[in-house]
Design an enzyme around this catalytic site. Sequence first.
Site, PDB file in Angstrom:
ATOM      1  N   TYR A 173     -74.163  26.347  -7.466  1.00  0.00           N
ATOM      2  CA  TYR A 173     -74.647  24.566  -7.863  1.00  0.00           C
ATOM      3  C   TYR A 173     -76.028  25.149  -7.910  1.00  0.00           C
ATOM      4  CZ  TYR A 173     -69.802  24.229  -6.027  1.00  0.00           C
ATOM      5  OH  TYR A 173     -68.129  24.964  -5.650  1.00  0.00           O
ATOM      6  N   ARG A 220     -77.131  27.169   2.696  1.00  0.00           N
ATOM      7  CA  ARG A 220     -76.475  27.952   2.998  1.00  0.00           C
ATOM      8  C   ARG A 220     -77.030  28.628   1.361  1.00  0.00           C
ATOM      9  NH1 ARG A 220     -69.601  28.833   2.244  1.00  0.00           N
ATOM     10  NH2 ARG A 220     -69.825  30.164   3.737  1.00  0.00           N
ATOM     11  N   GLY A 319     -63.568  29.696   8.136  1.00  0.00           N
ATOM     12  CA  GLY A 319     -62.944  29.323   6.734  1.00  0.00           C
ATOM     13  C   GLY A 319     -60.951  29.019   7.266  1.00  0.00           C
ATOM     14  N   CYS A 343     -54.438  33.261   8.006  1.00  0.00           N
ATOM     15  CA  CYS A 343     -54.156  33.256   7.690  1.00  0.00           C
ATOM     16  C   CYS A 343     -53.739  34.144   6.095  1.00  0.00           C
ATOM     17  CB  CYS A 343     -55.247  32.858   6.582  1.00  0.00           C
ATOM     18  SG  CYS A 343     -56.091  32.804   4.996  1.00  0.00           S
ATOM     19  N   CYS A 346     -53.492  34.342   0.486  1.00  0.00           N
ATOM     20  CA  CYS A 346     -52.423  33.854  -0.618  1.00  0.00           C
ATOM     21  C   CYS A 346     -53.272  33.114  -1.677  1.00  0.00           C
ATOM     22  CB  CYS A 346     -51.217  33.374  -0.023  1.00  0.00           C
ATOM     23  SG  CYS A 346     -51.516  31.863   0.351  1.00  0.00           S
ATOM     24  N   CYS A 362     -51.786  24.587   3.351  1.00  0.00           N
ATOM     25  CA  CYS A 362     -51.700  25.848   3.415  1.00  0.00           C
ATOM     26  C   CYS A 362     -50.841  26.351   3.465  1.00  0.00           C
ATOM     27  CB  CYS A 362     -52.620  25.487   5.149  1.00  0.00           C
ATOM     28  SG  CYS A 362     -52.135  27.823   5.686  1.00  0.00           S
ATOM     29  N   ALA A 394     -38.335  29.511   6.838  1.00  0.00           N
ATOM     30  CA  ALA A 394     -38.298  28.232   6.837  1.00  0.00           C
ATOM     31  C   ALA A 394     -37.111  28.274   7.568  1.00  0.00           C
ATOM     32  CB  ALA A 394     -36.962  27.838   5.176  1.00  0.00           C
ATOM     33  N   GLU A 413     -29.712  34.676  12.913  1.00  0.00           N
ATOM     34  CA  GLU A 413     -29.769  35.848  11.710  1.00  0.00           C
ATOM     35  C   GLU A 413     -28.662  37.177  11.601  1.00  0.00           C
ATOM     36  OE1 GLU A 413     -31.425  38.022   9.204  1.00  0.00           O
ATOM     37  OE2 GLU A 413     -32.143  35.979   9.999  1.00  0.00           O
ATOM     38  N   ALA A 458     -23.525  33.825  10.710  1.00  0.00           N
ATOM     39  CA  ALA A 458     -23.599  32.474  11.054  1.00  0.00           C
ATOM     40  C   ALA A 458     -22.366  31.801  10.210  1.00  0.00           C
ATOM     41  CB  ALA A 458     -24.633  31.098  11.090  1.00  0.00           C
TER      42      ALA A 458
END
Length: 649
Positions: A173, A220, A319, A343, A346, A362, A394, A413, A458
């Site tokens: 920048y 920074r 971060g 994290c 990815c 995220c 999921a 499972e 299941a």
Amino acid sequence: MNYPKLFSEGRIGPLVLKNRGIMMPMATDLADKDGLVTKRQIRYYQERAKGGLAMIINEYTGVDDVDSIPSIHNLRIARDYHTTAMEELVDAVHMYDCKIVAQLHHGGATSNPQFTGRQNLAPSAVPIADGRPLPKEMTLEDIKRVQEKFIDAVGRCKKAGYDAVELHGAHGYLIAQFFSKYYNRRQDQYGGSATNRARFLTEIIAGIRERYGNYPILVRMCGDEMTPVEGFLTLVEGIEIARILEKAGIDAINISNGSVRNGDANCEPFSYKSGWKKHVAKAYKEALNIPVIATNTIKDPEFAEQLLEEGVCDFVGLGRSQLADPYFMLKAASGQSEEIRKCIGCLYCRERVLRDAMPIRCTVNARAAREVEFDQLEKDGNGQTVAVIGGGPAGMEAARVLALRGFKVHLFEKEQQLGGTLNIADKPAFKEKLTQLTRTMTAQLKKLGVIVKLNQPADTENIRGINPVAIVVACGAEPVVPRLLGVDGNNVYLAEEVVAGQVQPVGKVAVVGTGLTGLETAEMLCSTGHEVALVEMAPEIGPGIFPAIRNDELGRLLSHKPTVYAGHKLLSIDVRSITMENMSSGEEVQIEVDSVVLALGVRPRKQIYDDMKQAFPDITIRSVGDARRGGRIGDAIRDGFEAGYTLGR
């Protein structure tokens, strides 16, 4: 105490910080089109303050809305009307005993003329990158005008209640452009020597001090731009500039790395190891007397503590770890580190903002930047039973959220462990973070009392036996196998089978499909000595993969020199060859191969959902993750979270 260094008090100028954890500035694209902070943005930052941080440095905040608009939703404090809204953000963060710093920014040559309608400003008329617009070299009048905008913005920050400001001199920048011999080719007092190249900033610092006294100032900068092009900042040159800034009176320095041409040194893909750049921050700490803040790919509190013990920095810059789990610090302090969702590197967050110009999200935290929508988990389950079918990402996420709501959750499972496709996706090189994700999600389910039934497919009788009020189907997907001549041959394998080590292709291998799974499979085969041919219908291999991830993967894969057939469609498979069609010319191309590996994506398994709908017509049944639509890990976790949050409401 857990992590005594991390949870010790620290000082930055007159500020006393309750611990050594500081959230780093990350663009969110959550501001409105006028640069005003939004309710969604406020809740995003407040959630992280609530999570135990000592200080937050918010995302880059524009001081100039005439010559510097890098994105439509760039947060700004360029006008007086920005101040009132910004006070709401400051108050929301202060509510949780957390300091907040405004990172003041001017894009210079990185601005977007489509948004400003003006030629970009820069120290010299040097484009920020190949193919980017030619900027205008700033006159002395331009320099003074922009410096004044920085100083005026500090007054607005002070009025809004900010504890400090950070002047953004990193990542290519405007301030960084002045530091750079490559971008700054001026022959006047603002170019040439390190003192001259730092002058644009030191004059801003002097103006702030003159007008606002000892109001804390951070800077920074990229400690080492790590860019092998003459004129980009080296470690030695960076330290020289940092000493000038320290002498100018700043209170702390925040060390990043990289440049416009090497963004991976700032926000790394998953293959980079934690601490790979810690030598840079340590060199600054040894050279300076002011506090050093530094990022170092920190994924867990153990490593944060180690950096502080080694004297790498005075404060750890957190971060993406704060996107993945805003309660990182509180969990560390209370002995719950194993529950920190880490994290996975990815770069989905970066992909959203930089490539897609969409608000940050995220992969592993569906609530990130959506705290307004998912404000409170209502304890409304009342012990009612819910069945979750499938223990992949999921299913595990749906089970977690439902348990938090007070449901009695039975998770079925069919395999002997939880994780689903994560247990395949974590097998290629550098994917151990996915193994950790599975462990963390499993630990969370155990703590919440989810009843996990492994090795139990299941079927309807199992489900009927627990009398559920709702069913979540998260049974995953199956690989796509095209109907082609020879596809059922003994020399044809699925990528998932190869990655899991269930099969061993022989000889020369054709990998058909070059999404990330295909590329990783090809890399595994190359590394074990196979000659590999890559077959892809798209014009280039790796279609759709975020460039930083694609380039990282291809950097390793292409070193093995695989043969590449981009723009080719597989037509048929024989015992010793495959036949393809060149998509441009229509010509048929035949090559000799011994084995064929298919990596053509997945399609949802519909049968279980259909069976459940037929067997239980009177209860709510939700399909999530790959069972609903083939997608990525983030899609699966988001589906699971949303199903768990909304089921029964």
